[in-house]
Design a protein around this motif. Structure first.
Motif, PDB file in Angstrom:
ATOM      1  N   THR A  83       0.867  -1.175   0.000  1.00  0.00           N
ATOM      2  CA  THR A  83       0.000   0.000   0.000  1.00  0.00           C
ATOM      3  C   THR A  83       0.901   1.220   0.000  1.00  0.00           C
ATOM      4  OG1 THR A  83      -0.088  -0.001   2.385  1.00  0.00           O
ATOM      5  CG2 THR A  83      -1.929  -1.055   1.236  1.00  0.00           C
ATOM      6  N   ALA A  84       0.358   2.311  -0.452  1.00  0.00           N
ATOM      7  CA  ALA A  84       1.173   3.518  -0.523  1.00  0.00           C
ATOM      8  C   ALA A  84       0.294   4.733  -0.360  1.00  0.00           C
ATOM      9  CB  ALA A  84       1.906   3.580  -1.857  1.00  0.00           C
ATOM     10  N   LEU A  85       0.911   5.813   0.116  1.00  0.00           N
ATOM     11  CA  LEU A  85       0.174   7.064   0.242  1.00  0.00           C
ATOM     12  C   LEU A  85       0.587   7.969  -0.903  1.00  0.00           C
ATOM     13  CD1 LEU A  85      -1.727   8.871   1.908  1.00  0.00           C
ATOM     14  CD2 LEU A  85       0.327   9.767   3.043  1.00  0.00           C
ATOM     15  N   LEU A  86      -0.369   8.283  -1.745  1.00  0.00           N
ATOM     16  CA  LEU A  86      -0.101   9.142  -2.902  1.00  0.00           C
ATOM     17  C   LEU A  86      -0.570  10.551  -2.583  1.00  0.00           C
ATOM     18  CD1 LEU A  86       0.661   9.452  -5.931  1.00  0.00           C
ATOM     19  CD2 LEU A  86      -1.682   8.797  -6.461  1.00  0.00           C
ATOM     20  N   THR A  87       0.350  11.521  -2.667  1.00  0.00           N
ATOM     21  CA  THR A  87      -0.007  12.896  -2.341  1.00  0.00           C
ATOM     22  C   THR A  87       0.305  13.802  -3.527  1.00  0.00           C
ATOM     23  OG1 THR A  87       0.819  12.358  -0.161  1.00  0.00           O
ATOM     24  CG2 THR A  87       0.235  14.669  -0.576  1.00  0.00           C
ATOM     25  N   ILE A  88      -0.601  14.708  -3.805  1.00  0.00           N
ATOM     26  CA  ILE A  88      -0.330  15.681  -4.858  1.00  0.00           C
ATOM     27  C   ILE A  88      -0.529  17.074  -4.276  1.00  0.00           C
ATOM     28  CG2 ILE A  88      -1.069  16.585  -7.086  1.00  0.00           C
ATOM     29  CD1 ILE A  88      -1.771  13.753  -7.861  1.00  0.00           C
ATOM     30  N   ASN A  89       0.506  17.919  -4.411  1.00  0.00           N
ATOM     31  CA  ASN A  89       0.385  19.287  -3.922  1.00  0.00           C
ATOM     32  C   ASN A  89       0.416  20.251  -5.097  1.00  0.00           C
ATOM     33  OD1 ASN A  89       1.950  17.520  -2.009  1.00  0.00           O
ATOM     34  ND2 ASN A  89       1.364  19.207  -0.661  1.00  0.00           N
ATOM     35  N   THR A  90      -0.656  20.983  -5.237  1.00  0.00           N
ATOM     36  CA  THR A  90      -0.665  22.015  -6.279  1.00  0.00           C
ATOM     37  C   THR A  90      -1.800  22.988  -6.040  1.00  0.00           C
ATOM     38  OG1 THR A  90      -0.834  22.455  -8.618  1.00  0.00           O
ATOM     39  CG2 THR A  90      -2.053  20.572  -7.842  1.00  0.00           C
ATOM     40  N   GLU A  91      -1.642  24.195  -6.596  1.00  0.00           N
ATOM     41  CA  GLU A  91      -2.739  25.168  -6.497  1.00  0.00           C
ATOM     42  C   GLU A  91      -3.909  24.749  -7.368  1.00  0.00           C
ATOM     43  OE1 GLU A  91      -0.902  28.645  -7.938  1.00  0.00           O
ATOM     44  OE2 GLU A  91       0.294  28.985  -6.132  1.00  0.00           O
ATOM     45  N   LYS A  92      -3.600  24.003  -8.388  1.00  0.00           N
ATOM     46  CA  LYS A  92      -4.639  23.624  -9.349  1.00  0.00           C
ATOM     47  C   LYS A  92      -5.354  22.388  -8.823  1.00  0.00           C
ATOM     48  CE  LYS A  92      -3.346  26.537 -12.576  1.00  0.00           C
ATOM     49  NZ  LYS A  92      -4.179  27.452 -13.330  1.00  0.00           N
ATOM     50  N   THR A  93      -6.360  22.602  -7.965  1.00  0.00           N
ATOM     51  CA  THR A  93      -6.954  21.478  -7.264  1.00  0.00           C
ATOM     52  C   THR A  93      -7.710  20.554  -8.204  1.00  0.00           C
ATOM     53  OG1 THR A  93      -8.679  23.018  -6.709  1.00  0.00           O
ATOM     54  CG2 THR A  93      -7.098  22.488  -4.982  1.00  0.00           C
ATOM     55  N   VAL A  94      -8.327  21.112  -9.221  1.00  0.00           N
ATOM     56  CA  VAL A  94      -9.078  20.256 -10.136  1.00  0.00           C
ATOM     57  C   VAL A  94      -8.129  19.304 -10.837  1.00  0.00           C
ATOM     58  CG1 VAL A  94     -10.709  20.199 -12.024  1.00  0.00           C
ATOM     59  CG2 VAL A  94     -10.672  22.150 -10.478  1.00  0.00           C
ATOM     60  N   MET A  95      -7.034  19.874 -11.277  1.00  0.00           N
ATOM     61  CA  MET A  95      -6.058  19.034 -11.953  1.00  0.00           C
ATOM     62  C   MET A  95      -5.548  17.963 -11.007  1.00  0.00           C
ATOM     63  SD  MET A  95      -3.720  21.587 -14.159  1.00  0.00           S
ATOM     64  CE  MET A  95      -2.973  20.427 -15.267  1.00  0.00           C
ATOM     65  N   ALA A  96      -5.341  18.368  -9.752  1.00  0.00           N
ATOM     66  CA  ALA A  96      -4.786  17.433  -8.787  1.00  0.00           C
ATOM     67  C   ALA A  96      -5.660  16.197  -8.674  1.00  0.00           C
ATOM     68  CB  ALA A  96      -4.647  18.121  -7.434  1.00  0.00           C
ATOM     69  N   SER A  97      -6.982  16.399  -8.574  1.00  0.00           N
ATOM     70  CA  SER A  97      -7.834  15.231  -8.382  1.00  0.00           C
ATOM     71  C   SER A  97      -7.846  14.352  -9.632  1.00  0.00           C
ATOM     72  CB  SER A  97      -9.253  15.673  -7.998  1.00  0.00           C
ATOM     73  OG  SER A  97      -9.769  16.478  -9.008  1.00  0.00           O
ATOM     74  N   MET A  98      -7.798  14.997 -10.791  1.00  0.00           N
ATOM     75  CA  MET A  98      -7.781  14.191 -12.010  1.00  0.00           C
ATOM     76  C   MET A  98      -6.479  13.407 -12.128  1.00  0.00           C
ATOM     77  SD  MET A  98      -9.413  17.031 -14.485  1.00  0.00           S
ATOM     78  CE  MET A  98      -9.553  16.137 -15.992  1.00  0.00           C
TER      79      MET A  98
END
Lengths: 902, 425
Positions: A875-890
């Motif tokens: 298992t792994a924790l995937l994190t995305i940090n960005t101002e562009k939240t919509v892009m982040a979720s996609m």
């Protein structure tokens, strides 16, 4: 006084050099300067001033810049003759090489390397190596020049010099590029492998390199391309011009094998070269324009070559010498590609003010361009030329008329009649040339021209030019059976004047006699005997030999051997007609624009242009390796990107970007090369079974605008007719900014072409819709990017990553826990999977259980940081940090999918 | 690349030599002299001459041959273009490029040649950079130099090579900021004997004289840029901007430079602003011939046609000409058979004409060759193609410059009318 003296250096003879010596040794700067000026005057006149060497060399360390410069001039001129004394100056230059001022360093190296004294080779080598690493591009440029000087002084240094060249080739300065390529061409032109890694960079820098460097680079790249890419000259396009069959036949055969297997797709690097050289056609430098023209001629697909026509014709407005060279090249081109220059035919009309060699070349081109449609115009023009006051030119025109007459059968009779009229011209050269040409023409179609031969026989008495007389005699002899009454009479006249004739006329008289003896011996036996007797005692041994030979051949006697029986068949054998062809016919064996082409013989140091390889060599050699890229880029990343390299100027900064692009895309290439390919193919759209378009994201920075995503589209014509004017039409949303590809004029059936365009998606995955139009039709296309393609890799260190991540917390962070497929658990596999869905850069990590990736959105440049923390049991924790939240979720969704699947 | 340079004058003397690599003996020029002797006219010397060990590439300007010695393969145009650039530089520095001017300034010439080539490869050819390295001589400076013992060489080392804009020197300052642009169009044409045009083209240039402080960024736009069919730019012009918007956008070099040369598309019919009517007749049995020439203006939009000069090479048989010009003066050289008539300005109310007789050599046959007339003229304040500059804007600097644009049309190298000689029985 001071200003007068340099104007009269001729007053100073060798005996007065004593005063110069005194002046040089005086303590006054102005006197020394004056002396040096006079000495330079002597050198300029080619007078010997070498005895002043000791006095001059003392001033090499002078503070006065002009004095110093003049001493340098002197040193470079005489050091070779006074080697021992020259060594005295070396230490001064060695000191100057360390000067803080770049210009002093550069000029010290210039002079040091120009002193052709073998003993200082090691010193020069050291200086060159140091200068090649200098911070100032100007000094590095000088070192590139010094390489050639050292090489010509001591060729044994080659290997070491190649190392320096290799290093300088990596230089990104436009100032250095031209000079180092020049050194490459001089020292190791066969080391094509040194170019691979620098190829894209050179292509991209080209616009901003100074004009002289452009010429050298373009010519080198032409050679390079012919060894690395496959032929773009497709079978179908091959023969679209009429008499072109012979052209590059070998290539077409060679190609046949594999074109049938797969359609030709131009290597993007090949296209890059063509695209980046095109704007240089607008250069004010004629040499640059010519070099681009030859590049297109030797490298571009056939239908693209004609874009150079206009520029070449423009060069004809330049100086006489420029015209001369350009016309020579057009003459060669126009033989193979009439169509290219036919619309500009009038530019080749001869002006009475042109120099003779220009006139002759224009005539050559006009003759090459002649076809059924324009021949009447050309002949009308030629008629004016025949009346020109320049008789040599009038004669050349008559030859040209002859060539037109043989090439275009419709006008043969007209030309022949015109030429016969010229036989009564008052000028001898014109008449003589006409006779010679008529002779050749009659030979090509000897059937019904006895009238003309009779006419010529009548004029014979008035013609004095030997070549013309000889030609008429030959004609009468050859066709003596058609003019049975006239021939013997001419022979009778010739018997009378034989002794006074020129040698060629005598030889033809003997020929005529022999032929008549065989066909009409009753009337001419005695005459022949008489002429043979005259010939036997002629002063010229050729004529004596010929006479003896003819006598043995035709007069039967006991001694004469078996040949006698065949005399008739030997002398009156039907002879092949001469071919009247252009003197430029075989010139294409030389690369256009070269000295060898101009001279029509191989010049010293000429490099052959190789044939296209049947199979392209490995394309990946031009990718720039990641290790290198990282090494080169760390300093820039570490600092800020603000200070641009200062020796570049325009191209609206995009060169900078392009350059970075080639590097970072290189790193991209090799990092993802373990996965199937570097780019993804997406939807394939078929349009009414006519035009198929396939697109992919090459993941390279867009060349047109940094905010655009580069898209490559492969258009193939699947219909049975050729499509014309393929271009992009309306787009939606209307605000969508697209950089369109240039209109494709023509796409043959079965052919395909790769074009690149740029689309500004504004960081959204909304599809870009536009119309793809051909001349007749239009189709709508929709390109929807995956979110990962809207990113560009960004290189940063682990610390920077963590720092940036710290700034993007809270709302800007999206994360999910995922269960990975076991095969994907290694960090290598993770990188592979992540890179397959998103165009991001790997951040080197010191922790084993962390994988980090960084990127920026293409349009707004917002940071996108992806991190993956491995937990136990895959298992792994995937994190995305960005101002562009919509892009982040996609993006999260995409990466998750990639990692959870096998 | 370029090994050595020899300057040869019309009488075949080498008056200057310069070597960039080892010295090449001047005897190599013997091959050039041979070619020179063979040529009937100075222009007929072939530009490229092979010799056993070298190649000679030469250009002829101002009656001086610039002969470059080459040892191995090099694009000939590279050398030719460079040699022309050398001549342009000399002209720029000394005002004229004559043997006398070169000899008088031999030190500057040497310094220039030294900077322009390094080891035979061009180093600095931009006039702006050269002028920083070596100051052009002026009478005043020469005098000051003589008195103070100072020099022509720039006191400070130049910055130009490394400036962001390679063709513009830094730190330019003027009290009056001005930018002048001259649109000059040249017509070249061939006209047949009946007066109809066989071929005609317009070639134009925009020469600029820009004296602006700092780093100005200029844009120049045209009312009708579509007229420009084929263009070539000074390297300062941003090509992409032209491609996209047909606007010339550039940071100018300091001083005089050629911004643009262009060709006007040949589809537009070119009207030659001057016409010539001629009538040359020889009668059988007489050694006299009649000569009659009339000039007139055509479609000049009311502008005056000035500086008209007509010249023609008459047939070889013509011994002398006795003519009467209605205005201006004419000369006839009985040796070269060159007739030239300096007409001056054409007055449309009273057309200039040149009439009279020609005498043939006794017993000589009637000429059967057709001469051509070369016409030269100038028209001020008009660009014959109709090209018009729309506006000139400056960015990057605060001051308001003075801007000026001038138009001119003139005959190019050759406006040739073919003549027809009538031989009557």
């Amino acid at each position: 006084k001071g200003m007068l003296i340099p104007t009269r250096p001729r007053l100073f003879s060798v005996c007065r050099n004593e005063d110069l010596k005194e002046m040089l040794e005086s303590s006054k700067e102005s006197l020394k300067l004056e002396a040096m000026k006079r000495i330079v005057g002597l050198i300029a006149k080619g007078k010997n001033a070498s005895e002043l060497f000791p006095a001059v060399v003392k001033n090499v360390a002078s503070k006065n810049i002009e004095l110093k410069k003049l001493v340098y001039v002197y040193l470079v001129r005489y050091a070779e003759e006074q080697q021992d004394l020259a060594l005295l100056s070396i230490s001064t230059f060695q000191r100057a090489l360390k000067d803080p001022n770049q210009f002093i360093r550069a000029s010290a190296l210039r002079v040091l390397s120009s002193i052709r004294v073998p003993i200082i080779v090691p010193i020069m080598m050291l200086a060159i190596k140091e200068a090649a690493a200098d911070l100032s591009p100007y000094v590095r440029k000088t070192s590139a020049h010094a390489i050639q000087k050292l090489f010509s002084l001591d060729a044994d240094q080659k290997e070491q010099l190649i190392e320096v060249i290799e290093k300088l080739l990596k230089d990104k300065s436009t100032l250095v590029a031209g000079s180092v390529v020049m050194a490459f061409e001089e020292v190791c032109p066969d080391r094509i492998d040194l170019i691979h890694k620098n190829y894209r960079k050179l292509c991209n820098l080209l616009v901003d390199v100074e004009e002289w460097g452009q010429v050298v680079i373009i010519s080198m790249l032409t050679r390079y391309a012919r060894t690395q890419f496959t032929s773009p000259w497709k079978e179908g396009a091959m023969f679209d011009e009429n008499n072109e069959k012979a052209f590059y036949e070998s290539d077409s055969e060679e190609k046949k094998g594999h074109t049938e297997e797969k359609p030709y797709i131009m290597d993007p690097d090949h296209r890059l070269l063509l695209r980046n050289t095109k704007p240089l056609l607008q250069s004010r430098n004629t040499a640059v324009v010519m070099s681009v023209a030859q590049l297109y001629w030797h490298l571009a697909p056939k239908h693209e070559v004609s874009i150079v026509t206009k520029s070449l014709v423009r060069l004809l407005r330049s100086h006489r010498e420029v015209q001369y060279i350009v016309l020579q090249n057009i003459a060669t081109m126009s033989i193979q590609r009439k169509g290219m220059f036919e619309p500009f035919m009038k530019s080749f009309y001869v002006r009475s003010t042109d120099a003779t060699h220009i006139k002759t070349l224009k005539l050559e081109i006009l003759t090459n361009l002649a076809n059924e449609a324009n021949i009447s115009t050309i002949l009308r023009e030629f008629q004016t030329y025949v009346k020109s006051q320049d008789k040599a030119f009038a004669a050349a025109t008559i030859q040209a008329i002859g060539r037109c007459a043989t090439n275009i059968s419709e006008v043969t009779d007209t030309c022949l009649n015109g030429l016969v009229l010229l036989l009564s011209n008052r000028d001898e050269t014109v008449v003589a040339e006409s006779v010679v040409v008529i002779k050749k023409l009659l030979q090509t179609q000897p059937t019904q021209h006895s009238e003309i031969i009779k006419h010529m026989a009548k004029l014979f008495d008035n013609i004095t030019v030997p070549m013309a007389r000889a030609s008429i005699l030959w004609l009468i002899g050859e066709y003596c059976e058609r003019v049975p009454k006239i021939a013997p009479d001419v022979l009778r006249k010739m018997a009378k004047s034989f002794t006074a004739e020129e040698d060629i006329v005598k030889l033809q008289t003997v020929n005529l006699a022999a032929k008549l003896y065989l066909t009409n011996s009753k009337q001419t036996k005695l005459l022949t005997q008489y002429i043979l007797n005259l010939g036997k005692y002629d002063q010229n041994y050729d004529i004596r030999d010929r006479t003896r030979f003819i006598r043995q051949l035709i007069v039967p006697s006991e001694k004469s051997g078996a040949l006698n029986k065949y005399a008739r068949r030997i002398l009156l054998a039907p002879k092949p007609a001469p071919v009247l062809e252009s003197s430029f016919k075989d010139r294409d064996r030389f690369q256009l624009g070269t000295l060898s082409h101009s001279l029509n013989s191989k010049a010293t140091g000429y490099q052959e242009l190789s044939d296209w390889p049947a199979v392209a060599p490995d394309q990946s050699v031009r990718n720039v390796e990641i290790i290198e890229a990282v090494k080169e880029w760390t300093p820039t990343v570490g600092k800020t990107k603000q200070p641009k390299s200062d020796d570049k100027f325009y191209s609206d900064d995009e060169d900078e970007k392009e350059e970075e692009g080639s590097d970072s895309s290189g790193s991209e290439d090799s990092s993802s090369s373990s996965s199937e390919g570097l780019f993804m193919y997406f939807t394939m759209q078929m349009f009414s079974s006519c035009l198929a378009a396939k697109y992919h994201f090459p993941r390279q920075p867009c060349l047109y605008q940094p905010s655009m995503v580069a898209v490559q589209v492969i258009l193939s014509n699947s219909s049975d007719h050729s499509l014309e004017e393929i271009h992009i039409g309306d787009r939606s949303p209307a605000s969508l900014s697209i950089h369109c590809f240039n209109t494709i004029e023509r796409l043959e059936p079965e052919a395909s072409v790769t074009v690149s365009m740029g689309i500004d998606f504004s960081d959204s995955t909304q599809a870009a819709n536009f119309q793809l139009c051909t001349k007749e039709d239009q189709f709508s296309v929709s390109i929807q990017p995956a979110v990962g393609e809207l990113l560009m890799p960004s290189s940063m260190t682990e610390q920077d990553f963590c720092k940036e991540q710290g700034k993007l917390q809270g709302m800007n962070e999206t994360s999910a826990t995922i269960t990975m497929e076991t095969a994907n658990a290694s960090s290598q596999a993770i990188s592979k999977q992540v890179l397959s869905v998103a165009n991001v850069g790997v951040v080197s990590s010191s922790q084993n259980n962390f994988s980090r990736f960084a990127g920026r959105t293409v349009s707004s440049g917002a940071l996108v940081l992806v991190s993956l923390e491995l937990k136990e049991s895959s298992t792994a924790l995937l994190t995305i940090n960005t101002e562009k939240t919509v892009m982040a979720s996609m993006l999260l969704r995409d990466i998750k999918q990639a990692l959870t699947q096998a | 690349m370029i090994h050595s340079l020899f300057l040869v004058n019309a009488s075949g003397d080498i008056f200057l030599e310069k070597h960039w690599k080892s010295v090449v003996s001047r005897s190599v020029c013997d091959y050039f002299f041979e070619a020179q002797e063979r040529a009937t006219e100075p222009e007929n010397v072939p530009p490229v001459i092979p010799t056993p060990h070298h190649y000679l590439i030469s250009v002829l300007r101002h009656r001086i041959y610039f002969v470059a010695v080459i040892q191995s393969e090099v694009p000939p145009l590279f050398v030719i273009e460079f040699l022309h650039r050398v001549v342009d530089t000399f002209q720029d520095y000394f005002g004229v490029c004559t043997e006398a001017a070169i000899k008088d300034n031999v030190v500057v010439v040497y310094e220039l040649l030294e900077e322009m080539l390094d080891n035979g490869f061009p180093l600095a050819t931009e006039s702006n950079i050269l002028k920083e390295l070596i100051k052009p001589p002026t009478i005043l400076r020469t005098m000051v130099n003589t008195i103070t013992g100072s020099t022509n060489v720039g006191e400070q080392l130049p910055t130009g090579q490394l400036s962001v804009v390679p063709w513009r020197r830094t730190g330019v300052k003027y009290t009056n900021n001005e930018a002048y642009f001259d649109v000059v169009e040249e017509i070249d044409a061939i006209i047949d004997k009946s007066g109809s045009t066989i071929t005609a083209e317009i070639q134009g240039v925009i020469d600029a004289c820009v004296k602006l402080t700092g780093m100005p960024d200029l844009t120049l736009s045209f009312m009708n840029p579509r007229l420009l069919d084929d263009v070539s730019f000074h390297p300062c012009v941003r090509f992409k901007r032209w491609e996209a918007e047909r606007i010339l956008s550039f940071i100018p070099p300091d001083g005089n430079f050629r911004l643009l040369s262009y060709h006007v598309s040949s589809q537009n019919l070119v009207a030659i602003p001057v016409y010539v009517k001629h009538n040359i007749t020889f009668r059988e049995g007489s050694s006299q011939g009649r000569f009659d020439l009339t000039l007139g203006p055509k479609q000049t939009m009311g502008k005056a046609v000035e500086s008209v000069l007509v010249s023609s090479q008459l047939p070889r048989g013509v011994l002398n000409a006795n003519l009467n010009p209605s205005q201006g003066t004419y000369t006839f050289d009985p040796v070269t058979k060159l007739l030239s008539w300096d007409v001056g300005k054409i007055n449309p109310q009273k057309l200039p004409s040149l009439k009279g007789t020609m005498s043939l050599q006794a017993g000589a046959s009637k000429p059967d060759e057709n001469p051509t007339i070369n016409i030269q003229f100038k028209i001020q304040q008009m660009a014959i193609s109709g090209l018009k500059v729309n506006r000139l804007d400056m960015y990057g600097e605060k001051y308001k410059p003075f801007k000026g644009i001038k138009y001119m049309t003139k005959a190019g190298k050759s406006v040739l009318q073919r003549m027809h000689i009538v031989n009557c029985k």
